[in-house]
Design a protein around this motif. Structure first.
Motif, mmCIF file in Angstrom:
data_model
loop_
_atom_site.group_PDB
_atom_site.id
_atom_site.type_symbol
_atom_site.label_atom_id
_atom_site.label_comp_id
_atom_site.label_asym_id
_atom_site.label_seq_id
_atom_site.Cartn_x
_atom_site.Cartn_y
_atom_site.Cartn_z
ATOM 1 N N UNK A 96 -4.297 -5.925 7.828
ATOM 2 C CA UNK A 96 -4.623 -4.911 8.830
ATOM 3 C C UNK A 96 -3.943 -3.583 8.495
ATOM 4 N N UNK A 97 -2.955 -3.617 7.619
ATOM 5 C CA UNK A 97 -2.308 -2.414 7.103
ATOM 6 C C UNK A 97 -1.444 -2.811 5.927
ATOM 7 N N UNK A 98 -1.157 -1.829 5.067
ATOM 8 C CA UNK A 98 -0.281 -2.071 3.924
ATOM 9 C C UNK A 98 0.673 -0.891 3.786
ATOM 10 N N UNK A 99 1.953 -1.193 3.641
ATOM 11 C CA UNK A 99 2.955 -0.172 3.349
ATOM 12 C C UNK A 99 3.462 -0.401 1.926
ATOM 13 N N UNK A 100 3.386 0.625 1.106
ATOM 14 C CA UNK A 100 3.924 0.552 -0.254
ATOM 15 C C UNK A 100 5.349 1.115 -0.211
ATOM 16 N N UNK A 101 6.323 0.260 -0.493
ATOM 17 C CA UNK A 101 7.715 0.679 -0.416
ATOM 18 C C UNK A 101 8.095 1.544 -1.611
ATOM 19 N N UNK A 102 8.976 2.524 -1.391
ATOM 20 C CA UNK A 102 9.546 3.235 -2.549
ATOM 21 C C UNK A 102 10.394 2.260 -3.350
ATOM 22 N N UNK A 103 10.534 2.509 -4.621
ATOM 23 C CA UNK A 103 11.261 1.586 -5.490
ATOM 24 C C UNK A 103 12.694 1.370 -5.008
ATOM 25 N N UNK A 104 13.272 2.408 -4.379
ATOM 26 C CA UNK A 104 14.643 2.297 -3.890
ATOM 27 C C UNK A 104 14.775 1.276 -2.765
ATOM 28 N N UNK A 105 13.647 0.889 -2.167
ATOM 29 C CA UNK A 105 13.679 -0.065 -1.057
ATOM 30 C C UNK A 105 13.107 -1.427 -1.450
ATOM 31 N N UNK A 106 12.952 -1.669 -2.734
ATOM 32 C CA UNK A 106 12.445 -2.975 -3.187
ATOM 33 C C UNK A 106 13.312 -4.101 -2.614
ATOM 34 N N UNK A 107 12.651 -5.138 -2.095
ATOM 35 C CA UNK A 107 13.365 -6.281 -1.542
ATOM 36 C C UNK A 107 13.593 -6.209 -0.046
ATOM 37 N N UNK A 108 13.273 -5.069 0.568
ATOM 38 C CA UNK A 108 13.477 -4.920 2.011
ATOM 39 C C UNK A 108 12.677 -5.961 2.789
ATOM 40 N N UNK A 109 13.362 -6.725 3.638
ATOM 41 C CA UNK A 109 12.683 -7.679 4.516
ATOM 42 C C UNK A 109 11.827 -8.698 3.788
ATOM 43 N N UNK A 110 12.199 -9.030 2.571
ATOM 44 C CA UNK A 110 11.355 -9.895 1.749
ATOM 45 C C UNK A 110 11.083 -11.233 2.432
ATOM 46 N N UNK A 111 9.816 -11.645 2.413
ATOM 47 C CA UNK A 111 9.442 -12.929 3.002
ATOM 48 C C UNK A 111 8.127 -12.849 3.743
ATOM 49 N N UNK A 112 7.801 -13.938 4.420
ATOM 50 C CA UNK A 112 6.554 -14.058 5.179
ATOM 51 C C UNK A 112 6.919 -14.598 6.556
ATOM 52 N N UNK A 113 6.549 -13.868 7.618
ATOM 53 C CA UNK A 113 6.958 -14.270 8.959
ATOM 54 C C UNK A 113 5.978 -13.732 10.000
ATOM 55 N N UNK A 114 6.147 -14.195 11.234
ATOM 56 C CA UNK A 114 5.272 -13.769 12.328
ATOM 57 C C UNK A 114 5.466 -12.288 12.623
ATOM 58 N N UNK A 155 -11.589 -2.320 2.415
ATOM 59 C CA UNK A 155 -11.561 -0.900 2.048
ATOM 60 C C UNK A 155 -11.098 0.027 3.168
ATOM 61 N N UNK A 156 -11.309 -0.349 4.449
ATOM 62 C CA UNK A 156 -10.998 0.553 5.560
ATOM 63 C C UNK A 156 -9.580 0.388 6.099
ATOM 64 N N UNK A 157 -8.776 -0.460 5.508
ATOM 65 C CA UNK A 157 -7.425 -0.720 6.004
ATOM 66 C C UNK A 157 -6.495 0.439 5.634
ATOM 67 N N UNK A 158 -5.669 0.930 6.586
ATOM 68 C CA UNK A 158 -4.738 2.014 6.252
ATOM 69 C C UNK A 158 -3.679 1.567 5.258
ATOM 70 N N UNK A 159 -3.444 2.402 4.249
ATOM 71 C CA UNK A 159 -2.423 2.148 3.236
ATOM 72 C C UNK A 159 -1.525 3.380 3.198
ATOM 73 N N UNK A 160 -0.234 3.163 3.390
ATOM 74 C CA UNK A 160 0.688 4.285 3.498
ATOM 75 C C UNK A 160 1.964 4.008 2.718
ATOM 76 N N UNK A 161 2.752 5.064 2.540
ATOM 77 C CA UNK A 161 4.111 4.931 2.053
ATOM 78 C C UNK A 161 4.976 5.848 2.894
ATOM 79 N N UNK A 162 6.286 5.663 2.828
ATOM 80 C CA UNK A 162 7.180 6.441 3.669
ATOM 81 C C UNK A 162 7.453 7.814 3.075
#
Length: 204
Positions: A96-114, A155-162
């Motif tokens: 339903x959305x995708x956030x692309x993390x900056x490389x400096x934040x790799x590993x943030x909140x890693x995992x799969x959860x509700x 294709x219509x899902x919002x994709x963002x970065x910070x």
């Protein structure tokens, strides 16, 4: 301010903002989504989508960030992303959305959860192993510590970065996503704020 220092400040702000997508199994922060009513001193009032208005205390160092749009083609193998998704009756995940993390934040909140964007909503913060074109969009094969899954991104899902933002961006009418801790008498204390900027609304 030197270019190097400016870059450092920008990366730090983005890394702190990306923690809005983080969650640990034992942490249950409140996630507040809505429109800014006012900012009076350190008190941010937000009219939530649920219909009520809440008061949120902003600390002196509460990170404020925004998001900017990206293209689906910007997601490459090796990207670290956070994606909210719904689970279909067939067990497949659709973003339903995708956030692309900056490389400096790799590993943030890693995992799969509700997650709380709707029924059967989940969040996966993970590395993109492969990107494959499918019939309904692109399929991302994701891996994280302890598991893996595959998410279809229509294709219509919002994709963002910070991108950096400031308290001056917290103006009435702008939409926000706030990660907060519950305080006394129904108030909240903000841990981080992501605000609409240049017409791009936080999709998380």
């Amino acid at each position: 301010m030197s270019i190097r220092l400016k870059l450092g400040v920008t990366l730090a702000a983005m890394a702190l903002a990306s923690a809005a997508m983080a969650q640990t199994p034992n942490a249950k922060p409140s996630r507040i989504r809505g429109d800014i009513v006012s900012l009076d001193g350190n008190t941010l009032k937000v009219h939530r989508r649920s219909g009520d208005t809440v008061s949120i205390d902003l600390g002196a160092n509460t990170p404020v960030a925004a998001v900017k749009s990206m293209q689906l083609s910007d997601i490459k193998p090796g990207s670290f992303v956070g994606t909210a998704a719904t689970t279909g009756t067939d067990g497949k995940l659709t973003a339903t959305e995708v956030v692309v993390f900056p490389e400096s934040a790799r590993g943030t909140g890693e995992g799969h959860y509700a997650w709380d964007l709707g029924p059967n909503s989940t969040m996966t913060n993970a590395n993109v192993d492969t990107v494959v074109q499918g019939t309904d969009g692109r399929n991302l094969k994701l891996s994280y510590k302890g598991g893996s899954n595959e998410v279809t991104v229509p294709p219509n899902v919002p994709i963002v970065t910070f991108t950096p933002a400031a308290r001056t961006d917290l103006v009435p009418g702008k939409q926000v996503f706030v990660v907060a801790a519950k305080a006394a008498q129904g108030a909240y204390t903000a841990q981080r704020v992501v605000v609409e900027k240049n017409g791009v609304v936080p999709p998380m």
